[in-house]
Design an enzyme around this catalytic site. Structure first.
Site, PDB file in Angstrom:
ATOM      1  N   ARG A  45       0.857  -1.185   0.000  1.00  0.00           N
ATOM      2  CA  ARG A  45       0.000   0.000   0.000  1.00  0.00           C
ATOM      3  C   ARG A  45       0.888   1.227   0.000  1.00  0.00           C
ATOM      4  O   ARG A  45       2.116   1.115   0.084  1.00  0.00           O
ATOM      5  CB  ARG A  45      -1.034  -0.008   1.147  1.00  0.00           C
ATOM      6  CG  ARG A  45      -0.686  -0.685   2.429  1.00  0.00           C
ATOM      7  CD  ARG A  45       0.420  -0.053   3.217  1.00  0.00           C
ATOM      8  NE  ARG A  45       0.210   1.372   3.398  1.00  0.00           N
ATOM      9  CZ  ARG A  45       1.158   2.256   3.618  1.00  0.00           C
ATOM     10  NH1 ARG A  45       2.429   1.864   3.717  1.00  0.00           N
ATOM     11  NH2 ARG A  45       0.913   3.532   3.767  1.00  0.00           N
ATOM     12  N   GLY A  46       0.257   2.404  -0.091  1.00  0.00           N
ATOM     13  CA  GLY A  46       1.032   3.635  -0.255  1.00  0.00           C
ATOM     14  C   GLY A  46       1.120   3.925  -1.748  1.00  0.00           C
ATOM     15  O   GLY A  46       1.462   3.035  -2.545  1.00  0.00           O
ATOM     16  N   ALA A  47       0.810   5.178  -2.107  1.00  0.00           N
ATOM     17  CA  ALA A  47       0.625   5.505  -3.526  1.00  0.00           C
ATOM     18  C   ALA A  47       1.805   5.120  -4.427  1.00  0.00           C
ATOM     19  O   ALA A  47       1.604   4.438  -5.446  1.00  0.00           O
ATOM     20  CB  ALA A  47       0.288   6.994  -3.645  1.00  0.00           C
ATOM     21  N   ARG A  88      -7.472  -0.139  -6.641  1.00  0.00           N
ATOM     22  CA  ARG A  88      -7.699   0.951  -5.680  1.00  0.00           C
ATOM     23  C   ARG A  88      -7.840   2.261  -6.475  1.00  0.00           C
ATOM     24  O   ARG A  88      -6.978   2.583  -7.293  1.00  0.00           O
ATOM     25  CB  ARG A  88      -6.548   1.036  -4.661  1.00  0.00           C
ATOM     26  CG  ARG A  88      -6.430  -0.248  -3.813  1.00  0.00           C
ATOM     27  CD  ARG A  88      -5.558  -0.046  -2.602  1.00  0.00           C
ATOM     28  NE  ARG A  88      -6.168   0.848  -1.627  1.00  0.00           N
ATOM     29  CZ  ARG A  88      -5.500   1.381  -0.607  1.00  0.00           C
ATOM     30  NH1 ARG A  88      -4.204   1.134  -0.453  1.00  0.00           N
ATOM     31  NH2 ARG A  88      -6.106   2.171   0.249  1.00  0.00           N
ATOM     32  N   GLN A 195      -1.775   2.336   9.950  1.00  0.00           N
ATOM     33  CA  GLN A 195      -0.496   2.409   9.221  1.00  0.00           C
ATOM     34  C   GLN A 195       0.555   3.172  10.032  1.00  0.00           C
ATOM     35  O   GLN A 195       1.747   2.928   9.871  1.00  0.00           O
ATOM     36  CB  GLN A 195      -0.690   3.117   7.866  1.00  0.00           C
ATOM     37  CG  GLN A 195      -1.461   2.338   6.828  1.00  0.00           C
ATOM     38  CD  GLN A 195      -2.939   2.670   6.855  1.00  0.00           C
ATOM     39  OE1 GLN A 195      -3.492   3.007   7.903  1.00  0.00           O
ATOM     40  NE2 GLN A 195      -3.592   2.570   5.720  1.00  0.00           N
ATOM     41  N   ASP A 236      -1.918  10.799  -1.880  1.00  0.00           N
ATOM     42  CA  ASP A 236      -2.360   9.801  -2.858  1.00  0.00           C
ATOM     43  C   ASP A 236      -2.685  10.428  -4.198  1.00  0.00           C
ATOM     44  O   ASP A 236      -2.628   9.777  -5.236  1.00  0.00           O
ATOM     45  CB  ASP A 236      -3.564   9.032  -2.328  1.00  0.00           C
ATOM     46  CG  ASP A 236      -3.094   8.042  -1.283  1.00  0.00           C
ATOM     47  OD1 ASP A 236      -2.885   8.464  -0.127  1.00  0.00           O
ATOM     48  OD2 ASP A 236      -2.858   6.881  -1.656  1.00  0.00           O
ATOM     49  N   ASN A 246      -5.212  12.435   0.870  1.00  0.00           N
ATOM     50  CA  ASN A 246      -4.302  11.562   1.628  1.00  0.00           C
ATOM     51  C   ASN A 246      -5.150  10.795   2.647  1.00  0.00           C
ATOM     52  O   ASN A 246      -6.363  10.983   2.744  1.00  0.00           O
ATOM     53  CB  ASN A 246      -3.188  12.380   2.304  1.00  0.00           C
ATOM     54  CG  ASN A 246      -2.091  11.490   2.859  1.00  0.00           C
ATOM     55  OD1 ASN A 246      -1.608  10.589   2.171  1.00  0.00           O
ATOM     56  ND2 ASN A 246      -1.685  11.711   4.097  1.00  0.00           N
ATOM     57  N   LYS A 247      -4.495   9.946   3.400  1.00  0.00           N
ATOM     58  CA  LYS A 247      -5.183   9.084   4.364  1.00  0.00           C
ATOM     59  C   LYS A 247      -6.198   9.851   5.209  1.00  0.00           C
ATOM     60  O   LYS A 247      -5.924  10.963   5.656  1.00  0.00           O
ATOM     61  CB  LYS A 247      -4.116   8.419   5.245  1.00  0.00           C
ATOM     62  CG  LYS A 247      -4.618   7.480   6.304  1.00  0.00           C
ATOM     63  CD  LYS A 247      -5.538   6.398   5.769  1.00  0.00           C
ATOM     64  CE  LYS A 247      -4.947   5.590   4.639  1.00  0.00           C
ATOM     65  NZ  LYS A 247      -5.967   4.772   3.907  1.00  0.00           N
TER      66      LYS A 247
HETATM   67  O1  MRU Z   1      -4.467   3.205   2.279  1.00  0.00           O
HETATM   68  P1  MRU Z   1      -2.985   3.390   2.158  1.00  0.00           P
HETATM   69  O2  MRU Z   1      -2.208   2.796   3.265  1.00  0.00           O
HETATM   70  O3  MRU Z   1      -2.488   2.966   0.790  1.00  0.00           O
HETATM   71  O4  MRU Z   1      -2.791   4.973   2.243  1.00  0.00           O
HETATM   72  C1  MRU Z   1      -1.505   5.482   2.179  1.00  0.00           C
HETATM   73  C2  MRU Z   1      -1.466   6.950   2.351  1.00  0.00           C
HETATM   74  O5  MRU Z   1      -2.456   7.613   2.528  1.00  0.00           O
HETATM   75  C3  MRU Z   1      -0.110   7.580   2.197  1.00  0.00           C
HETATM   76  O6  MRU Z   1       0.007   8.711   3.002  1.00  0.00           O
HETATM   77  C4  MRU Z   1       0.077   8.004   0.732  1.00  0.00           C
HETATM   78  O7  MRU Z   1      -0.198   6.946  -0.129  1.00  0.00           O
HETATM   79  C5  MRU Z   1       1.442   8.488   0.477  1.00  0.00           C
HETATM   80  S1  MRU Z   1       2.626   7.218   0.561  1.00  0.00           S
HETATM   81  C6  MRU Z   1       4.147   7.828   0.162  1.00  0.00           C
END
Ligand code: MRU
Length: 350
Positions: A45-47, A88, A195, A236, A246-247
């Protein structure tokens, strides 16, 4: 460095982020459908990591193809991209990666299948290396924004685990620490998927960077007590006007930062900037399973039958964002102008 994801001879290997911090185990995907599943289930996970996982998933699907000609491979390739594209919706890096693999396929269209396969594998691996280089460049630009000492708050995980290595927001923190700044990280636990407490704390502890985990509802009190000198988060998707998806919970942090006059920074690679989307209202927000809210570690925490919301992301309006750190430099308001200027700057290459 933590290997978040890696191309290997037997498939695409991921550290299983659903098992951290108590178990460090790896899974190897042998098909593109398996890669789609690990993206959806948040093993990865993470963009930025999602983007490179998508590219590697496409390369893997193509590698597994029995097509005899590139013409025969094309409809299969489109099908593979469709499967990966439905995992996603919010992280624009996923669609950026698919578009880049499509371009690569088109550039190889006249070549024999074996060359197309190798070209796509090479492209996915190049994206992996570029992501690490971009994060290191982001760190170089962003470190100067960090205080010489004191608390820096982050939300979710925008670290090595959310990228191919080093991290975006945590890359900025790592670079500041490497320069000798005495930073103490406050990691929001980041309900519902945790996370922050599971992943950010795990990777910062591995690096020996002092870290305190707080539950999300403690952030305001920490700011009021003067414990937080700056905030840095990932993204994201960033719209053309600088609105940041973002999250979930990032928006709350940004509003609190404004109230306490604390700078609120966003660190993201250029692949996260979506100039096609004028503002945050156009960013699709992923809705995830209510089970992530109703249960913690498998234990039910709410009464049966109650209604639950679980948007995975929120949008922070650009007016709360002090600066956006990219590998190409730092953008400040008005973002319509600064992001377009950076779009014309040279990409980081390896
Ligand atoms: O749902 P996730 O864990 O994929 O969400 C991740 C985030 O919101 C991060 O802050 C974002 O992707 C940036 S990661 C460098």
């Amino acid at each position: 460095m933590i290997e978040t994801l890696e191309w290997t001879h037997s498939g695409v290997r991921f550290i299983d982020q659903t098992k951290l911090p108590t178990e460090e185990i790896y899974v190897t995907c042998k098909t593109h459908e398996q890669v789609a599943d690990v993206i959806r289930n948040m093993v990865v996970r993470g963009a930025p990591a999602i983007g490179v996982a998508a590219a590697m998933g496409i390369a893997l699907g193509v590698k597994n193809s029995q097509a005899a000609t590139t013409g025969e491979l094309k409809p299969e390739f489109d099908g593979i991209c469709d499967v990966i594209g439905k995992t996603r919706p919010t992280a624009v890096n996923l669609f950026w990666a698919i578009a880049r693999m499509r371009e690569k396929f088109e550039s190889l269209r006249v070549r024999p299948v074996a060359q197309v396969k190798q070209g796509l594998i090479d492209e996915a691996r190049r994206m992996h290396a570029e992501d690490i280089a971009a994060n290191q460049a982001m760190g170089r630009h962003g470190a100067a924004l960090m205080p010489a000492s004191g608390g820096v708050l982050t939300h979710c995980n925008a670290g090595a685990l959310a990228t191919c290595g080093y991290g975006t927001a945590l890359g900025v923190i790592r670079a500041a620490v490497e320069q000798g700044k005495k930073i103490h990280v406050f990691a929001d636990e980041t309900r519902p998927f945790l996370q922050g407490s599971r992943l950010t704390a795990w990777e910062l502890m591995k690096d020996g960077i002092p870290t305190t985990v707080i539950s999300d509802n403690m952030a305001g009190a920490m700011m009021k007590q003067g414990k937080i000198g700056a905030i840095v988060v990932g993204a994201d998707r960033i719209a053309a006007n600088g609105d940041v998806a973002n999250k979930i919970g990032t928006y709350t942090v940004a509003v609190l930062a404004r109230e306490h006059a604390i700078p609120f920074y966003v660190a993201a690679p250029f692949s996260t900037i979506d100039l096609e989307t004028p503002d945050g209202g156009g960013i699709p927000i992923e809705q995830r399973s209510p089970l992530e809210v109703t249960h913690i570690a498998g234990k039910q925490m709410v009464p049966d039958g109650v209604q639950v919301e679980n948007p995975a992301f929120d949008v922070t309006p650009a007016k709360y964002v002090t600066a956006i750190v990219t590998e190409r430099g730092i953008a400040r308001a008005p973002y319509e102008e600064s992001l377009h200027r950076l779009a014309e700057a040279a990409a980081v290459s390896v």
